[in-house]
Design a protein around this motif. Structure first.
Motif, PDB file in Angstrom:
ATOM      1  N   PHE A  76      38.147  42.362  31.174  1.00  0.00           N
ATOM      2  CA  PHE A  76      37.886  42.040  32.573  1.00  0.00           C
ATOM      3  C   PHE A  76      37.686  40.529  32.712  1.00  0.00           C
ATOM      4  CE2 PHE A  76      37.014  46.464  32.363  1.00  0.00           C
ATOM      5  CZ  PHE A  76      37.150  46.983  33.644  1.00  0.00           C
ATOM      6  N   PRO A  80      40.838  41.308  39.461  1.00  0.00           N
ATOM      7  CA  PRO A  80      40.709  42.752  39.251  1.00  0.00           C
ATOM      8  C   PRO A  80      41.721  43.242  38.218  1.00  0.00           C
ATOM      9  CG  PRO A  80      40.827  42.222  41.591  1.00  0.00           C
ATOM     10  CD  PRO A  80      41.169  40.968  40.854  1.00  0.00           C
ATOM     11  N   ASN A  82      44.441  45.586  36.265  1.00  0.00           N
ATOM     12  CA  ASN A  82      45.513  46.476  36.718  1.00  0.00           C
ATOM     13  C   ASN A  82      45.379  47.816  35.991  1.00  0.00           C
ATOM     14  OD1 ASN A  82      47.817  47.423  37.956  1.00  0.00           O
ATOM     15  ND2 ASN A  82      49.221  46.445  36.494  1.00  0.00           N
ATOM     16  N   ILE A  85      42.005  54.371  38.378  1.00  0.00           N
ATOM     17  CA  ILE A  85      40.600  54.603  38.669  1.00  0.00           C
ATOM     18  C   ILE A  85      39.857  55.232  37.487  1.00  0.00           C
ATOM     19  CG2 ILE A  85      41.060  56.856  39.730  1.00  0.00           C
ATOM     20  CD1 ILE A  85      38.747  56.186  41.686  1.00  0.00           C
ATOM     21  N   ILE A  88      39.045  52.545  34.791  1.00  0.00           N
ATOM     22  CA  ILE A  88      38.019  51.627  35.319  1.00  0.00           C
ATOM     23  C   ILE A  88      36.644  52.288  35.260  1.00  0.00           C
ATOM     24  CG2 ILE A  88      37.146  50.544  37.431  1.00  0.00           C
ATOM     25  CD1 ILE A  88      39.970  49.807  38.157  1.00  0.00           C
ATOM     26  N   THR A 156      35.495  40.462  37.688  1.00  0.00           N
ATOM     27  CA  THR A 156      35.729  41.329  38.841  1.00  0.00           C
ATOM     28  C   THR A 156      36.115  42.703  38.331  1.00  0.00           C
ATOM     29  OG1 THR A 156      36.471  39.451  40.171  1.00  0.00           O
ATOM     30  CG2 THR A 156      37.046  41.650  40.964  1.00  0.00           C
ATOM     31  N   MET A 157      35.342  43.703  38.683  1.00  0.00           N
ATOM     32  CA  MET A 157      35.570  45.046  38.136  1.00  0.00           C
ATOM     33  C   MET A 157      36.667  45.786  38.881  1.00  0.00           C
ATOM     34  SD  MET A 157      31.584  46.059  37.543  1.00  0.00           S
ATOM     35  CE  MET A 157      30.429  44.798  37.005  1.00  0.00           C
ATOM     36  N   PHE A 158      36.655  45.679  40.197  1.00  0.00           N
ATOM     37  CA  PHE A 158      37.701  46.307  41.002  1.00  0.00           C
ATOM     38  C   PHE A 158      37.669  45.682  42.394  1.00  0.00           C
ATOM     39  CE2 PHE A 158      33.881  48.899  41.323  1.00  0.00           C
ATOM     40  CZ  PHE A 158      33.725  49.063  42.687  1.00  0.00           C
ATOM     41  N   THR A 159      38.731  45.872  43.119  1.00  0.00           N
ATOM     42  CA  THR A 159      38.789  45.373  44.495  1.00  0.00           C
ATOM     43  C   THR A 159      38.184  46.421  45.423  1.00  0.00           C
ATOM     44  OG1 THR A 159      40.822  44.150  44.030  1.00  0.00           O
ATOM     45  CG2 THR A 159      40.289  44.566  46.351  1.00  0.00           C
ATOM     46  N   LYS A 161      37.514  48.842  48.310  1.00  0.00           N
ATOM     47  CA  LYS A 161      38.418  49.406  49.312  1.00  0.00           C
ATOM     48  C   LYS A 161      37.597  50.074  50.416  1.00  0.00           C
ATOM     49  CE  LYS A 161      42.075  50.317  45.944  1.00  0.00           C
ATOM     50  NZ  LYS A 161      42.910  49.208  46.419  1.00  0.00           N
ATOM     51  N   GLN A 174      32.619  49.633  46.844  1.00  0.00           N
ATOM     52  CA  GLN A 174      31.583  48.985  46.036  1.00  0.00           C
ATOM     53  C   GLN A 174      30.190  49.294  46.580  1.00  0.00           C
ATOM     54  OE1 GLN A 174      30.424  44.677  46.340  1.00  0.00           O
ATOM     55  NE2 GLN A 174      31.599  44.533  44.439  1.00  0.00           N
TER      56      GLN A 174
END
Length: 329
Positions: A76, A80, A82, A85, A88, A156-159, A161, A174
């Motif tokens: 990481f 974010p 690729n 889910i 992650i 950044t772990m994920f974007t 949504k 988040q």
């Protein structure tokens, strides 16, 4: 506007607060959930030992280092990943476990090396308090000396949504993850304290240490378990903190968050598990309202502690008030 050369150093912008009320509330609840998890460590230790463990903020930041080192090792970085889910979630769970182990180990080490020797010598309460402050600085500056004085690179772990719209306020993945996970953990700890054998031991020692020992409760084991539980929760909070503040992992990064969490514990009723949750959420929302209302984020801490003082003047035992030793299953 300033008039006749005078400086207007404080003004209230109610329009800014009202127009941002929804997002400020949701974001405040998100931070409040993190404060609540850390506050639980303060409230458990105080409930059992009548000790304010000021080193708990450093227990938290050690967990944050564990989280960010794990995520960095997993690939990481500032962008974010690729990943789907599933991967992650598995990576985040691994980072959380490492953070919890790091914080738990630190909390147990602090208790065994710093506080247990003082208990054996029947040291005065003031000595415990001074030791707690000293241990806090020792951990801070050990990180400063042996690792780095600079903040860790952001990950950044994920974007986030959008999940749903609540009266015009968008709640993202988040925010929802942090709030729900923190509340679930708090409920689990509350049920553990109420129903388990160890939990009953914690409540017994909190209510009457001498009598609980005569009844066969191993108070040293209970004290160790209390620090361990607080450390585990601080490590979980560390993941959510890194998720929310990616560049916030620095040697003294636990200080301000620790103050907010301590204020949350006192506001809710220190020694009260459910009070830690209520206090954390309230502190999170208040601290998030202040920048909009006063136009400057520097006022957040002032407003939080002003509200804390006002509440304690009216209700010295905090919002919920009931102590750990008197809590009911």
């Amino acid at each position: 506007m300033a008039e006749s050369g005078s400086t207007q150093w404080l003004s209230f912008d109610w329009n800014a607060l009202i127009s941002n009320l929804g997002p400020a509330t949701i974001d405040g609840l998100t931070f409040g959930a993190i404060y609540a998890l850390v506050a639980l460590g303060y409230t458990l230790v105080y409930g059992v030992l009548n000790l304010i463990n000021f080193a708990h903020s450093e227990v938290f930041i050690v967990g944050a280092y564990g989280v960010i080192f794990t995520l960095s090792a997993l690939g990481f970085n500032g962008s974010p990943p690729n990943l789907g889910i599933g991967p992650i979630i598995l990576n985040l769970l691994l980072a959380m476990v490492v953070g919890m182990i790091a914080s738990c180990t630190t909390a147990v080490a602090v208790e065994r090396l710093a506080y247990k020797p003082l208990r054996k010598r029947n040291a005065p309460r003031l000595v415990f308090l001074i030791t707690a402050i000293g241990v806090s600085f020792v951990i801070q500056y050990a990180i400063f000396a042996f690792h780095s004085k600079n903040a860790e690179p952001a990950v950044t772990m994920f974007t986030p949504k959008p999940i749903f719209d609540l009266g015009g306020t968008i709640i993202d993945s988040q925010q929802l993850t942090i709030i729900i996970a923190a509340i679930v953990m708090m409920i689990a700890v509350d049920r553990f304290i109420a129903k388990s054998k160890t939990g009953r031991g914690i409540r017994a020692v909190a209510q009457d240490p001498a009598t609980s020992t005569l009844m066969g409760v191993n108070s040293e084991r209970i004290i160790l378990a209390t620090f361990a539980i607080g450390g585990l929760l601080a490590g979980a909070a560390a993941l959510f903190y890194v998720m929310k503040v990616p560049s916030g992992v620095i040697y003294n990064g636990g200080f301000l968050l620790g103050l907010q969490a301590f204020a949350a514990a006192v506001l809710g009723g220190i020694g009260n598990i459910r009070g830690a949750l209520v206090g954390g959420l309230v502190i999170g929302v208040i601290s998030n309202y202040a920048p909009f209302l006063l136009g400057d984020s520097n006022w957040s801490q002032v407003v939080v502690f002003a509200v804390l003082v006002l509440v304690l003047v009216v209700r010295p035992q905090g919002l919920l008030g009931q102590t750990l030793g008197r809590s009911k299953a």
